[in-house]
Design a protein around this motif. Structure first.
Motif, PDB file in Angstrom:
ATOM      1  N   SER A   1       1.030  13.505   0.005  1.00 51.69           N
ATOM      2  CA  SER A   1       1.669  14.226  -1.289  1.00 51.69           C
ATOM      3  C   SER A   1       0.582  15.375  -1.498  1.00 51.69           C
ATOM      4  CB  SER A   1       1.550  13.262  -2.150  1.00 51.69           C
ATOM      5  OG  SER A   1       2.982  12.498  -2.113  1.00 51.69           O
ATOM      6  N   GLU A   2       0.857  15.953  -2.288  1.00 51.88           N
ATOM      7  CA  GLU A   2      -0.046  16.909  -2.959  1.00 51.88           C
ATOM      8  C   GLU A   2      -1.312  16.248  -3.635  1.00 51.88           C
ATOM      9  OE1 GLU A   2      -0.223  20.388  -3.085  1.00 51.88           O
ATOM     10  OE2 GLU A   2       1.617  20.365  -1.739  1.00 51.88           O
ATOM     11  N   CYS A   3      -2.453  16.688  -3.624  1.00 52.82           N
ATOM     12  CA  CYS A   3      -3.493  15.936  -4.300  1.00 52.82           C
ATOM     13  C   CYS A   3      -3.239  15.654  -5.677  1.00 52.82           C
ATOM     14  CB  CYS A   3      -4.806  16.552  -3.889  1.00 52.82           C
ATOM     15  SG  CYS A   3      -5.677  15.740  -2.667  1.00 52.82           S
ATOM     16  N   PHE A   4      -2.686  16.861  -6.317  1.00 55.03           N
ATOM     17  CA  PHE A   4      -2.733  17.029  -7.675  1.00 55.03           C
ATOM     18  C   PHE A   4      -1.276  16.520  -8.134  1.00 55.03           C
ATOM     19  CE2 PHE A   4      -6.121  20.071  -7.147  1.00 55.03           C
ATOM     20  CZ  PHE A   4      -7.050  19.377  -7.735  1.00 55.03           C
ATOM     21  N   ASP A   5      -0.628  15.831  -7.436  1.00 55.31           N
ATOM     22  CA  ASP A   5       0.762  15.326  -7.729  1.00 55.31           C
ATOM     23  C   ASP A   5       0.497  14.315  -8.950  1.00 55.31           C
ATOM     24  OD1 ASP A   5       3.329  13.998  -7.877  1.00 55.31           O
ATOM     25  OD2 ASP A   5       3.373  14.023  -5.683  1.00 55.31           O
ATOM     26  N   GLU A   6       1.141  14.446  -9.906  1.00 58.81           N
ATOM     27  CA  GLU A   6       1.056  13.662 -11.218  1.00 58.81           C
ATOM     28  C   GLU A   6       2.176  12.437 -11.168  1.00 58.81           C
ATOM     29  OE1 GLU A   6       0.698  15.772 -14.967  1.00 58.81           O
ATOM     30  OE2 GLU A   6      -0.594  17.267 -13.717  1.00 58.81           O
ATOM     31  N   SER A   7       2.969  12.530 -10.164  1.00 59.30           N
ATOM     32  CA  SER A   7       3.975  11.531 -10.234  1.00 59.30           C
ATOM     33  C   SER A   7       3.508   9.872 -10.326  1.00 59.30           C
ATOM     34  CB  SER A   7       4.960  11.830  -9.061  1.00 59.30           C
ATOM     35  OG  SER A   7       4.822  10.547  -8.253  1.00 59.30           O
ATOM     36  N   GLU A   8       4.351   9.315 -11.221  1.00 56.85           N
ATOM     37  CA  GLU A   8       3.935   7.914 -11.151  1.00 56.85           C
ATOM     38  C   GLU A   8       4.117   6.856 -10.072  1.00 56.85           C
ATOM     39  OE1 GLU A   8       6.227   6.466 -14.565  1.00 56.85           O
ATOM     40  OE2 GLU A   8       5.545   8.159 -15.924  1.00 56.85           O
ATOM     41  N   SER A   9       4.959   7.570  -9.283  1.00 56.10           N
ATOM     42  CA  SER A   9       5.164   6.612  -7.841  1.00 56.10           C
ATOM     43  C   SER A   9       3.975   6.607  -7.171  1.00 56.10           C
ATOM     44  CB  SER A   9       6.313   7.339  -7.171  1.00 56.10           C
ATOM     45  OG  SER A   9       5.985   8.578  -6.685  1.00 56.10           O
ATOM     46  N   LEU A  10       2.856   7.458  -7.298  1.00 54.54           N
ATOM     47  CA  LEU A  10       1.800   7.537  -6.344  1.00 54.54           C
ATOM     48  C   LEU A  10       0.720   6.476  -7.019  1.00 54.54           C
ATOM     49  CD1 LEU A  10       0.844  11.286  -5.721  1.00 54.54           C
ATOM     50  CD2 LEU A  10       2.486   9.635  -4.490  1.00 54.54           C
ATOM     51  N   SER A  11       0.218   5.637  -6.308  1.00 51.84           N
ATOM     52  CA  SER A  11      -0.719   4.641  -6.927  1.00 51.84           C
ATOM     53  C   SER A  11      -1.955   5.346  -7.004  1.00 51.84           C
ATOM     54  CB  SER A  11      -0.973   3.739  -5.808  1.00 51.84           C
ATOM     55  OG  SER A  11      -2.075   2.820  -6.113  1.00 51.84           O
ATOM     56  N   SER A  12      -2.704   4.865  -8.141  1.00 51.27           N
ATOM     57  CA  SER A  12      -3.880   5.462  -8.802  1.00 51.27           C
ATOM     58  C   SER A  12      -4.640   4.333  -8.765  1.00 51.27           C
ATOM     59  CB  SER A  12      -3.778   6.106 -10.103  1.00 51.27           C
ATOM     60  OG  SER A  12      -2.768   7.191 -10.061  1.00 51.27           O
ATOM     61  N   ARG A  13      -4.482   3.126  -8.820  1.00 49.69           N
ATOM     62  CA  ARG A  13      -5.168   1.978  -8.503  1.00 49.69           C
ATOM     63  C   ARG A  13      -6.235   2.008  -7.483  1.00 49.69           C
ATOM     64  NH1 ARG A  13      -8.074  -1.227  -7.878  1.00 49.69           N
ATOM     65  NH2 ARG A  13      -8.287  -3.663  -8.297  1.00 49.69           N
ATOM     66  N   ARG A  14      -5.504   2.323  -6.378  1.00 51.10           N
ATOM     67  CA  ARG A  14      -6.193   2.328  -5.001  1.00 51.10           C
ATOM     68  C   ARG A  14      -5.815   3.687  -4.585  1.00 51.10           C
ATOM     69  NH1 ARG A  14      -7.854  -2.959  -4.215  1.00 51.10           N
ATOM     70  NH2 ARG A  14      -6.713  -4.384  -5.337  1.00 51.10           N
ATOM     71  N   PHE A  15      -6.487   4.388  -4.000  1.00 52.34           N
ATOM     72  CA  PHE A  15      -6.070   5.736  -3.445  1.00 52.34           C
ATOM     73  C   PHE A  15      -6.926   6.414  -2.358  1.00 52.34           C
ATOM     74  CE2 PHE A  15      -8.217   8.710  -6.017  1.00 52.34           C
ATOM     75  CZ  PHE A  15      -8.671   8.119  -7.058  1.00 52.34           C
ATOM     76  N   ALA A  16      -6.356   7.010  -1.307  1.00 52.71           N
ATOM     77  CA  ALA A  16      -7.182   7.806  -0.330  1.00 52.71           C
ATOM     78  C   ALA A  16      -6.776   9.347  -0.485  1.00 52.71           C
ATOM     79  CB  ALA A  16      -7.030   7.189   0.942  1.00 52.71           C
ATOM     80  N   LEU A  17      -7.749   9.903  -0.525  1.00 49.28           N
ATOM     81  CA  LEU A  17      -7.542  11.692  -0.386  1.00 49.28           C
ATOM     82  C   LEU A  17      -8.059  12.078   0.825  1.00 49.28           C
ATOM     83  CD1 LEU A  17      -8.485  12.780  -3.896  1.00 49.28           C
ATOM     84  CD2 LEU A  17      -6.264  11.956  -3.303  1.00 49.28           C
ATOM     85  N   GLN A  18      -7.386  12.889   1.379  1.00 44.97           N
ATOM     86  CA  GLN A  18      -8.077  13.492   2.756  1.00 44.97           C
ATOM     87  C   GLN A  18      -8.620  15.050   2.427  1.00 44.97           C
ATOM     88  OE1 GLN A  18      -5.997  12.907   6.337  1.00 44.97           O
ATOM     89  NE2 GLN A  18      -6.714  15.163   7.061  1.00 44.97           N
ATOM     90  N   PHE A  19      -9.798  15.291   2.571  1.00 48.51           N
ATOM     91  CA  PHE A  19     -10.450  16.778   2.359  1.00 48.51           C
ATOM     92  C   PHE A  19     -10.719  17.444   3.579  1.00 48.51           C
ATOM     93  CE2 PHE A  19     -11.871  14.458  -1.468  1.00 48.51           C
ATOM     94  CZ  PHE A  19     -11.182  14.892  -2.373  1.00 48.51           C
TER      95      PHE A  19
END
Lengths: 818, 197
Positions: A194-212
């Motif tokens: 997803s987009e990194c700045f996706d604010e949707s509730e369906s994305l987990s924020s408890r644990r997450f991995a971002l790719q730079f």
């Protein structure tokens, strides 16, 4: 939420900073074998994963909401708070990375003078002061030139699922099925990222991995400054997190809360390729970081699980260099990222928790015992017990256990603890951690424990002299401490037994009140708990606590670091530390192949000119590390490998058959254990096949890829003569015909070349890289609706496959209409 | 800093005030609220310029929110055990001065930095009550001195206890020389920082 982001985005857009956060383009994927991966560990990564566990942020927001006054409407819930946290982390990383790449924030090197002076201590006031100046200057944007560095930009993805885009973590050479899945994943990337700045509730924020991903940077510039980039990014992040208004603005609703988080310990920034975020150096902290990859590989045994720690460097020495990526496979493709993150982070949490408990328990115990039980008092108590062991069978057993354990720890000749404890007190990062929780000196507490141990040892010797022990009666294994059993290789010493002091610990042998008790908090008040029942228990507890301190100090730098620093374990590269510590030489197989070729060419020349088949076989032996020499350095310990040089072994052989008619060959190997025929028989050209059969049960030739072999340092010479009926037959034929030197020479040269190519085609230890462009793979897939076999070779070398020869089976597939 | 603190204490008058001290969580984080009785409004006036109530926002506490902060865990574990209010409180004026000039954060049953047990749970409540039991008080609040610039917690200052009936708050310091355990929990000071900002 939008307001603080908008402000920074506006600035970035106006000033033309390339800030990208999309899944629109994918960098080519690099698949590497062991040797190439090890070599690349010395280069800076251009793609990284930020792995985050937001539990602490969640608890903070949750507690805050529970305690907030009812009349304050926070318009917040824990889930929303976690999302704010995720977006704040993303915002900080993306902004800082872009600003560094644009030259507005200066690159700071790890060799910076202030960094050196800080010696790994954080927070370091001098560094904080410098960062204050940097960020104050940064706020005056117009004063700083907007000159993108080498055209570089950064893009960011939120990983929903692990996919073939992470396949290079697990494989060295992509095959048809990998390419097929990669094509499908490329075409369906919306499910994966997803987009990194996706604010949707369906994305987990408890644990997450971002790719730079870094894009467009000049390779030469990057190889020189890439490590500084990651170093600066981490440094700036730690600073900005605690001074968040610079990036997040004044209006962020959770600004006041988040800045108190120990944020670095909630995340790790790991390379997404074989390249590194931090240059691998053979240090104690680097070897200890290996524990993360072992944790990532579920169920792998680690030194951490042992009650008696041999040390991270010894654990590294003991483990074999993994052959393939699969040996340390970490990212399960197709799985929700959160599932893997949960198991990985839970394991880390479990190990950290265990270590913390051990440390806190050790510190409290030592503080308590040092003040309550001076060595002299313990000695007096033990002398009293000694005089009573004949009258109390349980006491007898307890004293016997104490003496066995103390002897193993502090016997003047074979005691294992003293040297280990010298390492513990000189471990700066452990001392920092210790200082943070106790104002007692680590050295004093350890020295108290050592004095106790040394006091017990002669007392036990005296009991032995007085023959108070019954002959042949050893303590029961179950009565001994877990660390003792572990050290003696006596199984069942797992870490589940937290106290690990065996069956007899704190059993009342004399019907007396406990020597030492302490208060503990409970829901309903306090309760007294026995620390040690009699002085023998106290002695054993002190020994066990010393053993624990040794174990804790081994792993704290990795698992409970004091430094406010985002860690970067090399999860995707199991050979980075091995290479840095010289346990693996990625050039060994290549050098060995060329050295062997020199021997082949020599033999070719000799046999080409003379009718006597003589040969020279040269082999390169790998150097081996026998141990490490520690050297304290800037808050860490540099490990210098003790190298046993491999050198060159050679064998000189003459096949006497053609010359004398005797079916015999003489081989001299001055510095090899066995005769080395490296290429001799095969070099024989037409004679090769027959002789190979004879060869098979006579000599062992070490394979070129067998760099795990640990050749014995012993050297010998040998002169061998063995039956070779084919040699006789050949000799007769050769004596009866005119030799053709030129032909033999040509055949020999050809063979040398073939032999070299064969050795250089080693799939594991000769560096090999495959570059796969997902867009080209997807295009091929779209054209044929599958990846034809014929295209694999082209695609794994980064080329397109516009036309393919299809096999009969493949032709049955219906092509997709374009 | 320490010299200044001692000087302030020495200069403080021995005047008696009556005020409550209560911890709150505000939109920005932790704060202490000092409520002055109508007859003692000068205490609040001196502290913040308001006559009835002062809200003191706490600064951030560096890396305090997290399961990894072993120092904080150790301190919380010892509340009610070795960390108990004992002896006589300091004067109210000194108490107010200390609140006014010091850089500190508070630990209590509703503290945001409690990662050791359940927020506002039975265990932590019992601990903070027990911490004041010896002096006949309730609702203990532990004051921790933090570095004014780096915000690193450095030293336990003392325990605030409220009188059970009147709710008047008093501060019981943990002087290093008299309390062995405050010494245990005193961390080594950071290297001196030069003037910043």
């Amino acid at each position: 939420m939008q307001s603080f982001r908008k402000s920074i985005f506006l600035i970035l857009m106006i000033t033309g900073i390339p800030l990208r956060s999309s899944a629109e383009s994918r960098k080519p994927l690099i698949f590497e074998n062991r040797a190439a991966c090890a070599l690349d560990s010395k280069l800076p990564a251009d793609s990284a994963l930020l792995i985050v566990d937001s539990y602490n942020a969640g608890k903070l927001v949750d507690s805050w909401l529970k305690g907030l006054e009812p009349n304050i409407s926070a318009n917040m819930n824990t889930e929303k708070g976690l999302r704010y946290f995720r977006l704040a982390v993303t915002e900080m990383f993306m902004t800082l990375a872009s600003e560094i790449l644009n030259g507005r924030l200066p690159l700071i090197s790890s060799d910076d003078e202030i960094i050196k002076r800080c010696q790994g201590q954080t927070p370091c006031p001098e560094m904080e002061m410098k960062l204050d100046q940097v960020f104050q200057a940064w706020t005056q944007i117009s004063a700083v030139p907007n000159v993108p560095l080498q055209g570089a930009s950064v893009s960011c993805l939120y990983l929903r699922k692990f996919s073939e885009f992470q396949a290079p973590w697990n494989r060295d050479r992509p095959d048809q099925s990998v390419l097929q899945k990669l094509a499908q994943d490329t075409l369906n990337s919306k499910d994966l990222v997803s987009e990194c700045f996706d604010e949707s509730e369906s994305l987990s924020s408890r644990r997450f991995a971002l790719q730079f991903d870094l894009n467009g940077q000049d390779p030469r510039w990057w190889s020189q400054h890439g490590f500084d980039f990651w170093f600066s990014l981490k440094l700036y992040f730690s600073y900005s997190w605690r001074n968040p208004t610079y990036i997040l603005g004044e209006t962020h609703p959770l600004l006041g809360l988040f800045r108190s988080l120990a944020v670095e310990q909630m995340m790790s920034l790991v390379s997404n390729t074989c390249k590194s975020i931090e240059k691998p150096v053979c240090t104690e902290s680097q070897t200890a970081l290996e524990v993360y990859r072992l944790i990532a590989r579920a169920g792998a045994p680690a030194d951490l699980d042992h009650p008696f720690s041999r040390g991270a460097d010894q654990a590294l020495l003991a483990q074999a260099v993994p052959v393939y990526h699969e040996d340390v496979a970490v990212l399960p493709e197709g799985q929700e990222a959160g599932v893997w993150l949960k198991s990985y982070q839970d394991q880390i949490l479990k190990n950290r928790g265990f270590l913390k408990q051990k440390l806190l328990s050790a510190v409290s115990l030592f503080e308590l015992m040092k003040s309550a039980l001076p060595v002299e008092d313990l000695q007096k108590g033990l002398l009293t017990l000694r005089s009573q062991i004949q009258d109390h069978p349980l006491l007898y057993k307890k004293m016997q256990v104490l003496c066995s354990e103390d002897s193993l720890a502090f016997h003047p000749l074979f005691g294992v603890m003293e040297k280990k404890l010298e390492g513990v007190v000189s471990d700066k990062s452990f001392e920092m951690l210790f200082d943070s929780i106790s104002n007692q000196q680590l050295r004093d507490l350890v020295s108290y424990g050592v004095n106790v141990g040394k006091m017990i040892e002669p007392l036990c010797e005296q009991i032995k002299v007085e023959q108070l022990w019954a002959k042949g009666k050893e303590p029961e294994a179950a009565d001994l401490s877990a660390w003792y059993r572990d050290l003696m290789g006596n199984g069942d010493s797992g870490s589940n037994d937290f106290f690990g002091l065996g069956n007899l610990f704190n059993q009342d042998a004399m019907g007396l009140p406990a020597v030492l008790s302490q208060e503990r908090s409970t829901d309903s008040g306090t309760e007294k708990s026995t620390v040690c029942s009699d002085v023998s228990d106290c002695g054993r507890l002190i020994l066990k606590t010393l053993v624990d301190l040794n174990s804790i100090s081994t792993w704290t730098s990795a698992l409970t670091p004091m430094k406010e620093w985002i860690q970067s374990p090399s999860l995707a590269n199991p050979w980075a530390t091995e290479q840095a510590c010289k346990l693996y030489d990625p050039w060994y197989a290549t050098h060995r192949a060329f050295v062997a070729m020199v021997g082949d060419l020599f033999t070719t020349t000799v046999t080409g000119i003379a009718p006597i088949p003589a040969y020279l076989a040269i082999d390169l032996k790998p150097s081996t590390v026998t141990g490490f020499q520690p050297e304290p350095l800037a808050g860490d310990v540099l490990l210098h490998p003790n190298l046993q040089r491999g050198g060159v072994s050679y064998s000189l052989g003459i096949d006497l058959g053609p010359w004398t008619g005797i079916p015999c060959a003489a081989i001299v190997s001055p510095n090899a254990i066995g005769a080395n025929t490296n290429g001799f028989y095969t070099l024989g050209g037409v004679r090769a096949e027959a002789c190979m059969a004879q060869n098979s049960h006579r000599l062992t030739v070490t394979g070129a890829s067998d760099s795990n072999a640990n050749p014995n340092a012993q050297r010998s010479s040998c002169l061998m003569c063995y039956l070779n009926p084919y040699s006789t037959a050949r000799s007769l034929s050769m004596l009866g015909t005119t030799p053709v030197p030129l032909l033999r020479l040509a055949a020999g040269v050809v063979f040398s070349g073939v032999s070299l190519i064969k050795k250089l085609s080693d799939p594991v230890d000769v560096p090999r890289r495959f570059t796969v462009d997902p867009a080209k793979v997807a295009a091929t897939f779209q054209k044929y609706s599958f990846i034809p076999k014929h295209c694999v070779r082209r695609l794994i070398h980064g080329h397109s496959c516009r036309w393919a020869w299809l096999t009969a089976d493949e032709r049955k597939h219906e092509p997709v209409e374009e | 800093m320490r010299t200044l603190f001692v000087a302030l204490l020495a200069c403080a008058s021995s005047q008696v005030f009556a005020f409550d001290v209560n911890p709150f969580l505000s939109a920005l984080g932790q704060e202490l609220r000092i409520t002055c009785k109508a007859t003692d409004s000068e205490a609040c006036l001196a502290l913040c310029g308001e006559s009835s109530e002062c809200r003191i926002e706490e600064p951030s506490c560096r890396s305090c929110a997290g399961t990894q902060n072993l120092w904080m865990k150790r301190v919380l574990d010892q509340v009610g055990l070795s960390l108990r209010a004992r002896g006589a409180p300091i004067s109210d004026a000194q108490f107010l001065e200390l609140l006014k000039v010091g850089s500190w954060i508070s630990l209590h049953e509703k503290s945001l930095y409690n990662y050791s047990s359940v927020f506002n749970g039975a265990l932590i409540k019992e601990q903070f009550d027990r911490a004041c039991a010896e002096v006949g008080g309730v609702d203990g609040i532990l004051l921790i001195k933090t570095h004014p610039v780096t915000h690193v917690p450095e030293e336990i200052m003392g325990m605030i206890c409220s009188e059970a009936l009147t709710h008047d708050a008093h501060l019981y310091l943990f002087p290093e020389s008299e309390n062995r355990l405050s010494a245990i929990y005193k961390r080594r000071p950071l290297p001196a920082s030069s003037d910043r900002r």
